[in-house]
Every structure is written in structure tokens, then in C-alpha cells.
Design a protein around this motif. Sequence first.
Motif, PDB file in Angstrom:
ATOM      1  N   UNK A  70      -1.678   5.165 -11.697  1.00 38.29           N
ATOM      2  CA  UNK A  70      -1.899   4.158 -10.649  1.00 38.29           C
ATOM      3  C   UNK A  70      -3.257   3.468 -10.809  1.00 38.29           C
ATOM      4  N   UNK A  71      -3.790   3.476 -12.029  1.00 40.72           N
ATOM      5  CA  UNK A  71      -5.137   2.970 -12.270  1.00 40.72           C
ATOM      6  C   UNK A  71      -5.302   1.504 -11.871  1.00 40.72           C
ATOM      7  N   UNK A  72      -4.223   0.707 -11.971  1.00 36.98           N
ATOM      8  CA  UNK A  72      -4.348  -0.697 -11.575  1.00 36.98           C
ATOM      9  C   UNK A  72      -4.727  -0.828 -10.107  1.00 36.98           C
TER      10      UNK A  72
ATOM     11  N   UNK B  60       1.475 -12.145   3.951  1.00 36.90           N
ATOM     12  CA  UNK B  60       0.898 -10.918   4.507  1.00 36.90           C
ATOM     13  C   UNK B  60       1.870  -9.744   4.369  1.00 36.90           C
ATOM     14  N   UNK B  61       3.158 -10.020   4.550  1.00 37.51           N
ATOM     15  CA  UNK B  61       4.161  -8.965   4.379  1.00 37.51           C
ATOM     16  C   UNK B  61       4.211  -8.501   2.932  1.00 37.51           C
ATOM     17  N   UNK B  62       4.034  -9.439   1.993  1.00 39.33           N
ATOM     18  CA  UNK B  62       4.022  -9.089   0.569  1.00 39.33           C
ATOM     19  C   UNK B  62       2.827  -8.200   0.242  1.00 39.33           C
ATOM     20  N   UNK B  63       1.671  -8.498   0.819  1.00 37.08           N
ATOM     21  CA  UNK B  63       0.483  -7.674   0.599  1.00 37.08           C
ATOM     22  C   UNK B  63       0.707  -6.277   1.177  1.00 37.08           C
TER      23      UNK B  63
ATOM     24  N   UNK C  72      -2.941  -6.991  -8.397  1.00 41.97           N
ATOM     25  CA  UNK C  72      -1.936  -6.233  -7.631  1.00 41.97           C
ATOM     26  C   UNK C  72      -0.823  -7.091  -7.029  1.00 41.97           C
ATOM     27  N   UNK C  73      -1.038  -8.398  -6.951  1.00 38.71           N
ATOM     28  CA  UNK C  73      -0.024  -9.286  -6.374  1.00 38.71           C
ATOM     29  C   UNK C  73       0.590 -10.113  -7.502  1.00 38.71           C
TER      30      UNK C  73
END
Length: 820
Positions: free
Chosen positions: A476-478, A768-771, A567-568
Motif C-alpha cells: 500500500x506504499x502509494x 468528494x464521494x470519489x475521494x 491516489x485519484x
Amino acid sequence: MAIKKTELYSSLWASCDELRGGMDASQYKDYVLTMLFMKYVSDKAKNDPSAMIDVPLGADFKDMVALKGKPNIGEGINKIIAKLAEENDLKSVIDIADFNDEDKLGKGKEMVDRLTKLVGIFEGLDLSGNRADGDDLLGDAYEYLMRHFATESGKSKGQFYTPSEVSKILAKVIGINAGTSQDSTVYDPTCGSGSLLLKASNEAPRGLSIFGQEMDNATSALARMNMILHDNVTAKIAKGNTLAAPEWKETNGELKTFDFAVANPPFSNKNWTSGINAEQDEFKRFSWGVPPEKNGDYAFLLHIIKSLKSTGKGAVILPHGVLFRGNAEARIRENLLKQGYIKGIIGLPANLFYGTGIPACIIVIDKETAASRMLKDPLDLSKTEGGIFMVDASKGFAKDGNKNRLRAQDIHKIVDVFTKQLELKGYSRLVSLREIAGNDYNLNIPRYIDSSDGEDLHDLSAHLAGGIPERDVAVLDNYWQVLPSLRDSLFAPLRPGYLKAKVVARDVKSTILNHSEFTAFATMATAPFANWFAEAKLDSIDGSELPKALIERISEALLSRYDNIPLISKYDVYQLLMDYWAEVMQDDVYVLVQDGWDAGKKLRELISAKGDAKASKEVPDLVIGKAKYKAELLPPSLLVKRFFASEQTKLEQLQAELDSLSQELESYIEEHSTEDGLLAEALNDKDKVTAASVKARLKLAQDADERKALKHVQQLFDSETSAKKAVKEQQDQLDLLVFKRYATLTIDEVKTLLVQDKWQATLQGSIQAEIERMGQQLASRVKDLEERYAEPLPQITQSVDILSAKVVEHLKSMGLEWAV
């Protein structure tokens, strides 16, 4: 008022409902599309004197309207269509469907009623004002119908249509762009209904010169109509078997060559040799090898390569088998690779196409750059300068009924990666010819790209001694690069190579979402959206920029804004916009372009075909008295939120009081309406306690407790009735205020309501839901790891021993004991 896309689609699909029953979709599509064609050319002729389709006297759609309800309506429609076909050289194109066929349309009154309703549906559509250069509402509607027809026709009859999403990819990867000349030619030897050709032509600013050929007569007619509906009247669509009798040839008898070619040939055609002597082919198409007699995939590919100019480029959809099948096909594949003709391969998901469920691929041909890939010396593979660019896009799709469908983000990613030659792990790479030769010229994509998900391995030591493997957390380093202190909040060292959880599993999600680093990241990830929205200038829409140009501009800008946000996925964000565009925003923009911002002030009264407002199928936005209204752009809720918040609050309070009373009434009745309950005698013949049944029982009841219960229930019913009345009166008052407010809206208020309160608020909520979804994914993985290793084996064994001893003791106390 402009026709919204969704409303047009709904009307067209309603026309299909009138024809179901007498025939299947592969047949009734001819009737619906012919009717659409007649209405379009009639409306266009009224508003465009220079229209290339001439509508002679007696061949107008209004002549069909005059036949409604008449016994000879079917015969009359046939004559009208025949007259238009004769005038415009469209015989055997628009007159395929027989509107006097009793077997399909019914006899006597049944046929008259069916055709009258069908004509009536199209009569209500004004197709004259819904086309502008570069924005083809009618063409999009045609595509909508073709997709639905293909879905309903099933595997055996759905091959006339290539999904538009796949068509877009082919059009873009062959290099047609803003600089492509209108004189450039594009060719499809198996053009079906013509969708591939149109998508390719649309990539050029002024279109391309279109050439196609289709063996099936009815499908060829669909293609001709499709071209005209898309304003490509000069497109050349021929009938006949392309392999046996190619239509497009030079004066010297050789095959005509084209700048571009796109095709979706019938997969693995077993009759491709019919009418062909492949060994002595007059066009020399099979010089690189003769395909198997019972499999024509390479026959079409070789025909296309021969039909391209020396600088030509093409893209062909073929089954995956062409990449690895042996014998004759292997020899052809090797020869084509050595010649450098194949630029790239794109692997697609399974179950995309209507004629088959098998996975397919796109073979991209580029003659212009073939020399850079050509094998110079068969004995020295190191002398090849380039390779084959491969893309494994097999996992990017959405389920759509019983089919898979490429999303907007899947299309964009494929095109971006292929055109920019971007190498992404597990998705794409440039493969050298040396490596391909080492695999005997087998092009099966999994040999070169591993797109499989990594196996989630269990750690035996962690199961035995406890702890969470540090390597699982490092995967999970990213996340940790962006949220470094969050890692320390979740994990602490336990022993070399293993960590312990600092937060119990049930609190992991809240810990992550409330962590200061995550909230700071969420703020940072939202900022590009705010900047993008401000630059989009959506409050300046005035018709000078057409809807398709607008969405392309703003979607590309949004992609760019999220290009480097960690991350997005920028493609996920892009998809949020494209989904909202398809569902809501597209219709809004079409209305704005054609009717201006004043459309936000307008309410449309819902009236049925018979003039009865109650019979309208549309769900009203407002009901004032007996009149029902539909808001074109601004739902009443937007006006309520901005202008009538206090009235809405009062309504919500009254509704809450009503809900509380209803719940109290329901609970009391449920408690006392049992078989021996105080309200048992008040049950009506449907085993329900109602105000009427309570009133009737009170007249007969003698028991004091029963009467007391009945009076209490009666009081609750009365209170509920009063509360319902208060809610309705407040709702009616609020609706009337909103209704009157529409008329007094200023343009600036319309812009604020539409752009900020509707579009911006919705899209921002989606971002915001995607985040948050990203945070939930991290939380889910961390929670899984914690729960997986929460109890090491010795602890589990000890728990089992303790529980076993307890069971033994219980058995002893029951007099059950045995020796072990």
C-alpha cells in the motif's frame, strides 16, 4: 421548445412498442427507421431549400398524417415512400419495409390503429430545429435505436451494428484528426449500418469521403439511410460480397486504395471462399498466404491491407484467435509482422458485440511507418527498429444488461495509451519483434502483458506467531507516500518483518477518514475541480459553442487538471463528468443552445395526445390545482432551497409530526389488534383497523376498556387526518410560491440556479464521494489484514481447549460422561 435527447429517444422507443408482437426487432427496425427518415427529410426540406433530398408533391410526411385512421393507410404509406425513393434514387433503400403487410402489422382495424399510432408519435416530433453543424441530434438518435435493435435482435441478427464505443476507438487510433483533409478517403468493406464509417469521418473537422460495401441488402439500406440522417448524402455505399466482387476499383481493374480503413468483418466466416479462387486471385490479395477455407478472418484483413494506399492506415476488429492460431494463419501472421504492417494490437473485453460473446481485438495497420518495423535481415532480429505496441484493455468495462460496454473512461484511456505509446504496467507495452519471433510470432497478448491481479498470499509465520506482515503493508506504499503519518497511526513495530495494529478493525475506517492527513488530502484533491469549474465558464453558454464541442473542451480540461493528483484516477474523475453529462447536463445544454437562458423560467404544461393532462405519461414537477407542469431546466427543489428555505423547514416539521402520528397509530393498532386484543372486533373484512371500522365498532362496543381503546384510536386517526391536511396545505402553498417564482426569475438567477446549485453542486458531490471511496478502499484492505492475523494459531488452539473443557463440564452436569 427544443427537443431534449432523452425525450426524443423516449418517443422513438415508444414507436417500437407499437410494432412489438407482430415481428421481432430485426424486422420492426426497418419500419421505425424508415418512418424516422421520412419525418426528418420532410422537416428538413421545409426549412432548407438547398436540402439534397428532394421531397416531391405527395411524398411529404404530412401526406402520411392525412392517412391516419383511413382503411388504406398501409397502402398509402407505401406509395408515399415509393414516390420519395423514385425521386431521389433511393429504391431498395427506404422502401424495404412493407407498411401493408398483414402478417406483420395485423389485418383491418388492427393495422389501421397500429400505423395511425406510429404516424402520430412521429407527428409530434419537430426534427427541423435540432441539427447544427457538428452536433447531430438525429444521428445520435439513430445510433440509440440501432443499439436497442441490436440488443433485442440477439446473436443471430445483431451483427449489423458495431457498438459506437468501439467505433470511436477505431476512428481515433488510425490517426484521423483536426488536420485531416476532407478529400481523404475512408473505407469499410463490411460496413453494416455504417456506424464505423461515420465515427471515422466525424474525427475530421469537415468529414471524409466515405466508401463502403455491405453484402446484406437490408443492412446496406440501413447504411444509406444512416448516411443521409448524418448529413453524409454523398457517401458511397455499395451492395455485394466484398471478397468475391469488390465494388471499388480503379479504371485499370485493380482495387481502389484509400487513406483510411475501418472494419468489423463477420467473425470466422466459413463461406469466405464462395466465388473466389484464392490461389489465383486477380487482385493479388493473398500473396502473404491463403487463409483456411473455413475461416475468413485473415481474408478480410488481407483485403484491407491491399485496399490501403502506401501511406494508408487501418483498424480491424477480429476475434482473438487471429493472434495465436497456427498453420496457414500463423504463416500469414509471420509474413505481415516481417513486413511491418501491424502497428499495434488492442485486446478488448469479452461480450461487447451483438453477434458474438467471444473477446475480440483491434489490429491496427500502418503502411506509412511499416519500414520502421520491417524485418531487414531474417537472420538478425536486432536490426528491427521498432516493435508492436500492445494494449490489454480486457478488464475495463461496465455491465449493461446482458452485454458489456466500454465506458467513456475506457475509451479515453485506450486512445491515450495507444496514440502516445505509453507503457503502463499490466496494461500496455511496446514489444520488440525479437521477443515476438522468440514466441514463433504468436501475438497472444497475455504472453507479453500480465494483467492478472496479484495473488493475495497468507503469511504462515503471522498465522502462527501473530502480527501483520510488513510486506503486505508495503504493498500500500502509494498511500503511505501521500499519507505517511497515517501509517504510523495504524501500525506499530512488533518484531522484525511484522507489525501490530494500533486501531481495532471496527475503527479503521473512521480513523482514516478523520485523520488530519486524509482531510488535508481531500481538500487538495478537491481544489483542481474548483479551479476547473471556474475556468469552464459554463454561465457563458450562448450557442456559439455547440454541446459536443463544449463537453469535449471541458472534459479534456478536467482530465488535465487531475493528471498529477496522487491516489485519484483522472479517468475515474473524467467518468463522473461524462456520466452526469449523459444523464442530465447534455439535455440542459441542448436546451440552452437552442432556447437560451430564458428556458430556465419556463414550465411546460403536460398534455396528452387527447388533450387530457391527466393522461400524460411524464411525471410532473409541479401540480397546481388540476394542472401539471414540467420544468425544462430547473427542478422546483432548486428554487425551494434557494428562495423558500423557511417554508420548506415548516413543511418538514409538519411532515415529521405526521410521521410520528402515523407511527404511533400503527404501533397501537398492531399491539391491540391481536386475536384477544382490545381492537380485535374493530378489524374489517380485510383484517385491517380503519377509521370507518373503528367508528362502526364504537356504536356496538359495551366493554369500558374496549371503548377507551377505540376512542384513543379514533383520536389518533383524527389527528393523523388533520396532520395530513396541514402537510398538503403547506405543500400546495409552497408549490404555488415556486410556480409564481419561475416567472420572475432573472437571467442571473437562472444561471446561479443551473450552473452553481445544480451542475456544480452535483459534480462536486461526486468528486468528494470519489475521494471518500479511495479512503474506504484503503480502510477495507487494512481491516482485512488486521482481521486475518488478529488471532494466531496458539491463541485459537487455547480458545478451542477452553471451550472444549466447558462443553465437557456441561455434559458431566447432565450425566453424560465418557472416557477419551
